[in-house]
Design a protein around this motif. Sequence first.
Motif, PDB file in Angstrom:
ATOM      1  N   ARG A 154     -41.334  67.677  29.972  1.00 40.40           N
ATOM      2  CA  ARG A 154     -42.528  66.853  30.162  1.00 40.40           C
ATOM      3  C   ARG A 154     -42.674  65.831  29.029  1.00 40.40           C
ATOM      4  NH1 ARG A 154     -43.916  65.875  34.515  1.00 40.40           N
ATOM      5  NH2 ARG A 154     -46.118  65.556  34.036  1.00 40.40           N
ATOM      6  N   LEU A 155     -42.325  66.227  27.800  1.00 38.66           N
ATOM      7  CA  LEU A 155     -42.389  65.299  26.670  1.00 38.66           C
ATOM      8  C   LEU A 155     -41.370  64.175  26.834  1.00 38.66           C
ATOM      9  CD1 LEU A 155     -42.850  67.772  23.677  1.00 38.66           C
ATOM     10  CD2 LEU A 155     -44.524  66.101  24.483  1.00 38.66           C
ATOM     11  N   GLN A 156     -40.191  64.515  27.335  1.00 42.45           N
ATOM     12  CA  GLN A 156     -39.177  63.488  27.573  1.00 42.45           C
ATOM     13  C   GLN A 156     -39.645  62.491  28.628  1.00 42.45           C
ATOM     14  OE1 GLN A 156     -35.572  65.653  28.479  1.00 42.45           O
ATOM     15  NE2 GLN A 156     -34.998  65.827  26.318  1.00 42.45           N
ATOM     16  N   GLU A 157     -40.288  63.002  29.677  1.00 43.48           N
ATOM     17  CA  GLU A 157     -40.836  62.117  30.705  1.00 43.48           C
ATOM     18  C   GLU A 157     -41.896  61.194  30.117  1.00 43.48           C
ATOM     19  OE1 GLU A 157     -42.238  64.113  34.203  1.00 43.48           O
ATOM     20  OE2 GLU A 157     -40.489  65.429  34.285  1.00 43.48           O
ATOM     21  N   ALA A 158     -42.642  61.722  29.143  1.00 42.13           N
ATOM     22  CA  ALA A 158     -43.684  60.929  28.476  1.00 42.13           C
ATOM     23  C   ALA A 158     -43.113  60.056  27.363  1.00 42.13           C
ATOM     24  CB  ALA A 158     -44.765  61.849  27.915  1.00 42.13           C
ATOM     25  N   GLN A 159     -41.794  60.072  27.194  1.00 38.69           N
ATOM     26  CA  GLN A 159     -41.064  59.266  26.215  1.00 38.69           C
ATOM     27  C   GLN A 159     -41.384  59.663  24.771  1.00 38.69           C
ATOM     28  OE1 GLN A 159     -40.640  55.008  27.140  1.00 38.69           O
ATOM     29  NE2 GLN A 159     -41.801  55.375  29.035  1.00 38.69           N
ATOM     30  N   PHE A 160     -41.448  60.991  24.556  1.00 43.51           N
ATOM     31  CA  PHE A 160     -41.593  61.530  23.210  1.00 43.51           C
ATOM     32  C   PHE A 160     -40.335  62.295  22.821  1.00 43.51           C
ATOM     33  CE2 PHE A 160     -46.320  61.695  24.281  1.00 43.51           C
ATOM     34  CZ  PHE A 160     -46.622  60.578  23.514  1.00 43.51           C
TER      35      PHE A 160
ATOM     36  N   LYS B  92     -53.167  72.927  31.111  1.00 42.98           N
ATOM     37  CA  LYS B  92     -53.595  72.616  29.744  1.00 42.98           C
ATOM     38  C   LYS B  92     -52.510  71.822  29.023  1.00 42.98           C
ATOM     39  CE  LYS B  92     -54.754  74.802  25.324  1.00 42.98           C
ATOM     40  NZ  LYS B  92     -54.895  76.081  24.580  1.00 42.98           N
ATOM     41  N   ILE B  93     -51.261  72.226  29.215  1.00 42.30           N
ATOM     42  CA  ILE B  93     -50.145  71.517  28.581  1.00 42.30           C
ATOM     43  C   ILE B  93     -50.120  70.066  29.035  1.00 42.30           C
ATOM     44  CG2 ILE B  93     -47.623  71.362  28.465  1.00 42.30           C
ATOM     45  CD1 ILE B  93     -47.608  74.472  28.757  1.00 42.30           C
ATOM     46  N   GLU B  94     -50.292  69.855  30.327  1.00 37.97           N
ATOM     47  CA  GLU B  94     -50.288  68.498  30.894  1.00 37.97           C
ATOM     48  C   GLU B  94     -51.391  67.644  30.272  1.00 37.97           C
ATOM     49  OE1 GLU B  94     -48.631  65.787  33.838  1.00 37.97           O
ATOM     50  OE2 GLU B  94     -47.984  67.712  33.050  1.00 37.97           O
ATOM     51  N   LYS B  95     -52.582  68.228  30.113  1.00 40.52           N
ATOM     52  CA  LYS B  95     -53.708  67.486  29.529  1.00 40.52           C
ATOM     53  C   LYS B  95     -53.433  67.127  28.070  1.00 40.52           C
ATOM     54  CE  LYS B  95     -57.240  69.531  32.528  1.00 40.52           C
ATOM     55  NZ  LYS B  95     -58.393  70.475  32.595  1.00 40.52           N
ATOM     56  N   GLU B  96     -52.857  68.077  27.320  1.00 36.62           N
ATOM     57  CA  GLU B  96     -52.592  67.819  25.901  1.00 36.62           C
ATOM     58  C   GLU B  96     -51.514  66.751  25.730  1.00 36.62           C
ATOM     59  OE1 GLU B  96     -54.262  68.808  23.335  1.00 36.62           O
ATOM     60  OE2 GLU B  96     -55.598  70.125  24.449  1.00 36.62           O
ATOM     61  N   ILE B  97     -50.500  66.780  26.584  1.00 34.60           N
ATOM     62  CA  ILE B  97     -49.469  65.736  26.519  1.00 34.60           C
ATOM     63  C   ILE B  97     -50.075  64.393  26.891  1.00 34.60           C
ATOM     64  CG2 ILE B  97     -47.312  64.916  27.559  1.00 34.60           C
ATOM     65  CD1 ILE B  97     -46.407  67.830  27.732  1.00 34.60           C
ATOM     66  N   GLY B  98     -51.009  64.405  27.843  1.00 36.93           N
ATOM     67  CA  GLY B  98     -51.716  63.182  28.205  1.00 36.93           C
ATOM     68  C   GLY B  98     -52.501  62.610  27.036  1.00 36.93           C
ATOM     69  N   LYS B  99     -53.116  63.493  26.242  1.00 39.27           N
ATOM     70  CA  LYS B  99     -53.849  63.055  25.054  1.00 39.27           C
ATOM     71  C   LYS B  99     -52.900  62.426  24.034  1.00 39.27           C
ATOM     72  CE  LYS B  99     -56.605  66.176  23.324  1.00 39.27           C
ATOM     73  NZ  LYS B  99     -57.142  67.530  22.994  1.00 39.27           N
TER      74      LYS B  99
ATOM     75  N   VAL C 264     -53.683  68.355  18.385  1.00 41.98           N
ATOM     76  CA  VAL C 264     -53.822  69.515  19.269  1.00 41.98           C
ATOM     77  C   VAL C 264     -54.775  70.545  18.661  1.00 41.98           C
ATOM     78  CG1 VAL C 264     -52.563  71.360  20.480  1.00 41.98           C
ATOM     79  CG2 VAL C 264     -51.523  69.104  20.214  1.00 41.98           C
ATOM     80  N   GLY C 265     -54.955  70.468  17.332  1.00 37.81           N
ATOM     81  CA  GLY C 265     -55.887  71.383  16.673  1.00 37.81           C
ATOM     82  C   GLY C 265     -55.296  72.751  16.436  1.00 37.81           C
ATOM     83  N   PHE C 266     -54.061  72.784  15.940  1.00 40.83           N
ATOM     84  CA  PHE C 266     -53.361  74.051  15.730  1.00 40.83           C
ATOM     85  C   PHE C 266     -52.662  73.989  14.391  1.00 40.83           C
ATOM     86  CE2 PHE C 266     -49.880  77.102  16.446  1.00 40.83           C
ATOM     87  CZ  PHE C 266     -50.573  78.149  17.029  1.00 40.83           C
ATOM     88  N   SER C 267     -52.846  74.998  13.540  1.00 47.82           N
ATOM     89  CA  SER C 267     -52.278  74.966  12.194  1.00 47.82           C
ATOM     90  C   SER C 267     -50.755  74.974  12.230  1.00 47.82           C
ATOM     91  CB  SER C 267     -52.766  76.169  11.383  1.00 47.82           C
ATOM     92  OG  SER C 267     -52.093  76.215  10.137  1.00 47.82           O
ATOM     93  N   LYS C 268     -50.148  74.049  11.510  1.00 44.97           N
ATOM     94  CA  LYS C 268     -48.690  73.975  11.449  1.00 44.97           C
ATOM     95  C   LYS C 268     -48.103  75.035  10.515  1.00 44.97           C
ATOM     96  CE  LYS C 268     -48.714  70.437   7.824  1.00 44.97           C
ATOM     97  NZ  LYS C 268     -48.129  71.240   6.756  1.00 44.97           N
TER      98      LYS C 268
END
Length: 333
Positions: free
Chosen positions: A151-157, A177-184, A204-208
């Motif tokens: 999905r990230l590749q489709e979004a050109q990431f 949820k994944i789709e929405k976050e990639i959209g963001k 995404v709001g998640f500690s690295k």
Amino acid sequence: MQEFNQLMSSIDRGEYKPFYLLSGTEPYFIDRLEAKITEKITDEASRSFDYSLFYGKEVEEHQIIETAKRFPLLASHHLVVVREAQHLDKSTDLIADYLSQPQIQTIIVFCFKYKAFDKRKKLYKAAKKLGALLETKTLYDNQVGQWIRDRLQEAQFKIDAKTLQILSEALGNDLSKIEKEIGKLKIVLDDHSQITPELIEKHVGFSKDYNNFELYNAVGKRDFLQCTKIVKYMAENPKNHSLVLTISGFYNFFRKLLLYHGLGDKSKAVSLLGISPYFVRDFEYASKKFSLKQVSKAITLILEADLKSKGVGVKSSNHLHIIQDLLVKIFAA
């Protein structure tokens, strides 16, 4: 997902069926197909006339059939969508009878979620004969990472293996949820951007630094101090860190480490463990820190912790106490 991709392609080509029976445990694919058909068949002008939406709890079978017999006014087809079709109270045999002589300019989309449609039913057989069938299944945990990458590749990431692991943990296996976050991410980042842990933490709001991936990495290095820091952070943020998922991840980590110990030919680790080549060195290092006996003992301890997390044999399933106790026992094994 092959059937899903084939249906999406046929709809893009304008090759429509009079009836789509979409069922299964993964609602994301059902929603995507419904949205695709709606987008292709209707536009803003025709939607008021040539689009009918019903919900299973609120509609009778005869209403669907009567509506399906109408001719389109502006669009090429009249689109009839039945959402939550799993809640239809009565038999669907009348719809099956309608499909023996359907209105050729009507398309019915039957969205039957969270379980597979009964293949013994008359409607299933009718749909198989002249319609389109899709039975969706929830992706396994080891499939979600690749799905996110695609999905990230489709979004050109672009994304590397470690960051993909962190992002997979942050988003879980909820495909919507994944789709929405990639959209963001698509909104805030430029095309061809490299997704980094820092960007995940920011958007995404998640500690690295404090997550399950880093916890298992610290365990593999036998870094008890780092483990306690991560566990403390996760216990203070329980909404983002499910105890059940953390323990499940521990089990998967040590199960793969057990398999790695048993490999005569370590070059086969990628295929047999189902991991990225990037992570082979982590298991190689962990295998030097944990003997085969220690790994076996750790798996037993994890299964005990799993029972505790579900309230078996304990008065309260405190996140911090259960994980701390598990870590102490694993490092002492």
